[in-house]
Design a protein around this motif. Structure first.
Motif, PDB file in Angstrom:
ATOM      1  N   LEU A 123      38.740  28.768  49.346  1.00 49.18           N
ATOM      2  CA  LEU A 123      39.004  29.006  48.309  1.00 49.18           C
ATOM      3  C   LEU A 123      40.249  30.397  48.198  1.00 49.18           C
ATOM      4  CD1 LEU A 123      35.486  30.446  46.913  1.00 49.18           C
ATOM      5  CD2 LEU A 123      37.003  27.964  46.522  1.00 49.18           C
ATOM      6  N   VAL A 124      40.815  30.535  47.382  1.00 52.32           N
ATOM      7  CA  VAL A 124      42.181  32.077  47.481  1.00 52.32           C
ATOM      8  C   VAL A 124      42.342  32.387  46.080  1.00 52.32           C
ATOM      9  CG1 VAL A 124      44.498  31.817  47.467  1.00 52.32           C
ATOM     10  CG2 VAL A 124      43.536  29.729  48.978  1.00 52.32           C
ATOM     11  N   ASP A 125      41.697  33.814  46.307  1.00 52.94           N
ATOM     12  CA  ASP A 125      42.166  34.553  45.067  1.00 52.94           C
ATOM     13  C   ASP A 125      43.311  34.789  44.906  1.00 52.94           C
ATOM     14  OD1 ASP A 125      39.564  35.059  44.782  1.00 52.94           O
ATOM     15  OD2 ASP A 125      39.720  36.518  45.876  1.00 52.94           O
ATOM     16  N   VAL A 126      43.777  34.775  43.295  1.00 53.81           N
ATOM     17  CA  VAL A 126      45.115  34.722  42.936  1.00 53.81           C
ATOM     18  C   VAL A 126      44.649  36.610  42.248  1.00 53.81           C
ATOM     19  CG1 VAL A 126      46.628  34.280  40.947  1.00 53.81           C
ATOM     20  CG2 VAL A 126      44.781  32.278  42.251  1.00 53.81           C
ATOM     21  N   GLN A 127      46.056  36.999  42.819  1.00 55.56           N
ATOM     22  CA  GLN A 127      45.734  38.590  41.745  1.00 55.56           C
ATOM     23  C   GLN A 127      46.720  38.466  41.229  1.00 55.56           C
ATOM     24  OE1 GLN A 127      46.014  40.582  45.838  1.00 55.56           O
ATOM     25  NE2 GLN A 127      44.071  40.035  46.495  1.00 55.56           N
ATOM     26  N   ALA A 128      47.020  39.184  40.473  1.00 54.65           N
ATOM     27  CA  ALA A 128      47.515  39.350  39.105  1.00 54.65           C
ATOM     28  C   ALA A 128      49.423  39.215  39.572  1.00 54.65           C
ATOM     29  CB  ALA A 128      47.822  41.460  38.653  1.00 54.65           C
ATOM     30  N   SER A 129      49.773  39.546  38.317  1.00 58.72           N
ATOM     31  CA  SER A 129      51.721  39.074  38.087  1.00 58.72           C
ATOM     32  C   SER A 129      52.061  40.342  39.047  1.00 58.72           C
ATOM     33  CB  SER A 129      51.722  38.899  36.689  1.00 58.72           C
ATOM     34  OG  SER A 129      53.454  38.897  36.761  1.00 58.72           O
ATOM     35  N   PRO A 130      53.591  39.766  39.654  1.00 59.33           N
ATOM     36  CA  PRO A 130      53.230  38.197  40.461  1.00 59.33           C
ATOM     37  C   PRO A 130      52.414  37.461  40.985  1.00 59.33           C
ATOM     38  CG  PRO A 130      55.299  39.729  41.476  1.00 59.33           C
ATOM     39  CD  PRO A 130      54.018  40.559  40.552  1.00 59.33           C
ATOM     40  N   PRO A 131      51.935  36.446  40.896  1.00 56.29           N
ATOM     41  CA  PRO A 131      50.876  36.403  41.612  1.00 56.29           C
ATOM     42  C   PRO A 131      50.815  36.858  43.340  1.00 56.29           C
ATOM     43  CG  PRO A 131      51.787  34.421  40.268  1.00 56.29           C
ATOM     44  CD  PRO A 131      52.711  36.256  40.310  1.00 56.29           C
ATOM     45  N   ARG A 132      50.004  36.929  43.587  1.00 58.54           N
ATOM     46  CA  ARG A 132      49.814  37.068  44.382  1.00 58.54           C
ATOM     47  C   ARG A 132      48.237  36.284  45.676  1.00 58.54           C
ATOM     48  NH1 ARG A 132      49.932  42.027  43.768  1.00 58.54           N
ATOM     49  NH2 ARG A 132      48.852  42.804  44.516  1.00 58.54           N
ATOM     50  N   PHE A 133      48.270  35.796  46.688  1.00 61.13           N
ATOM     51  CA  PHE A 133      47.123  35.128  47.474  1.00 61.13           C
ATOM     52  C   PHE A 133      46.785  35.347  48.220  1.00 61.13           C
ATOM     53  CE2 PHE A 133      50.383  32.916  45.604  1.00 61.13           C
ATOM     54  CZ  PHE A 133      50.574  31.873  43.892  1.00 61.13           C
ATOM     55  N   ARG A 134      45.014  35.687  48.331  1.00 62.28           N
ATOM     56  CA  ARG A 134      44.208  35.900  49.310  1.00 62.28           C
ATOM     57  C   ARG A 134      42.961  34.552  49.950  1.00 62.28           C
ATOM     58  NH1 ARG A 134      40.051  38.047  50.231  1.00 62.28           N
ATOM     59  NH2 ARG A 134      39.595  38.681  48.124  1.00 62.28           N
TER      60      ARG A 134
END
Length: 186
Positions: free
Chosen positions: A65-76
């Motif tokens: 599972l990869v969290d998408v963080q706000a714009s611009p997208p960042r991935f964790r």
């Protein structure tokens, strides 16, 4: 760039717009796609609540599972399945994409993830990886999830191998993990 400008083949990580589920060849991934599709419940995208250890048992060790963080997208990386970790040789849980040691591969993954956020479409790709001295082909299905049914908040990534590779080849063996990026076949 609009989704219509993306290629209509699996090249480049499976960025198909619109996504064609007939491109999924691995039987377990076809089932996962059907599971995802049925849980949309009239919305564009299902929520992360569909990720349940009991109902997703057959995919569980492979799911990331990869969290998408706000714009611009960042991935964790929120969660990385144990089989996934064992086979790639690193555990990126809790880290962002910089945890992927190969820059070319990391940029390719980031591009695929960014396209998924923009198009709200799944992707599928066929890959090859060397594990314990042997080459194994696998397919990766990536599915977008959205808490509001529309804006991508999580990516569910599930690689499935066509021939089961060994576990314990790096993590847990006492050897230093070795990451070798897979080869994108299509």
């Amino acid at each position: 760039m609009m989704a219509a400008n993306y290629p209509s083949s699996r090249n480049g990580g499976g960025d198909v717009a619109p996504f064609d589920p007939r491109l999924i060849t691995h039987p377990a991934l076809r089932c996962l796609y059907v599971f995802w599709h049925e849980h949309r419940a009239g919305r564009r995208l299902p929520s992360r609540a569909i990720v349940d250890p009991i109902t997703m048992r057959k995919w569980l060790g492979n799911i990331t599972l990869v969290d998408v963080q706000a714009s611009p997208p960042r991935f964790r990386f929120r969660l990385c399945g144990s089989s996934f970790v064992e086979r790639i040789g690193i555990d990126p849980t809790g880290a962002d994409l910089s945890a992927i040691p190969d820059m070319e591969y990391r940029l390719r993954i980031e591009d695929v993830f960014n396209r998924m956020v923009m198009t709200r479409e799944p992707t599928v790709s066929r890959n090859r990886r060397r594990i314990a001295g042997r080459t194994y082909d696998f397919e990766v299905l990536r599915l977008p999830l959205a808490e509001d049914g529309y804006s991508v908040s999580t990516l569910l990534v599930c690689p499935m191998y066509f021939e089961t590779p060994p576990l314990n080849f790096a993590v847990g063996t006492g050897r230093a993990p070795e990451f070798e990026p897979p080869t994108w076949l299509e």
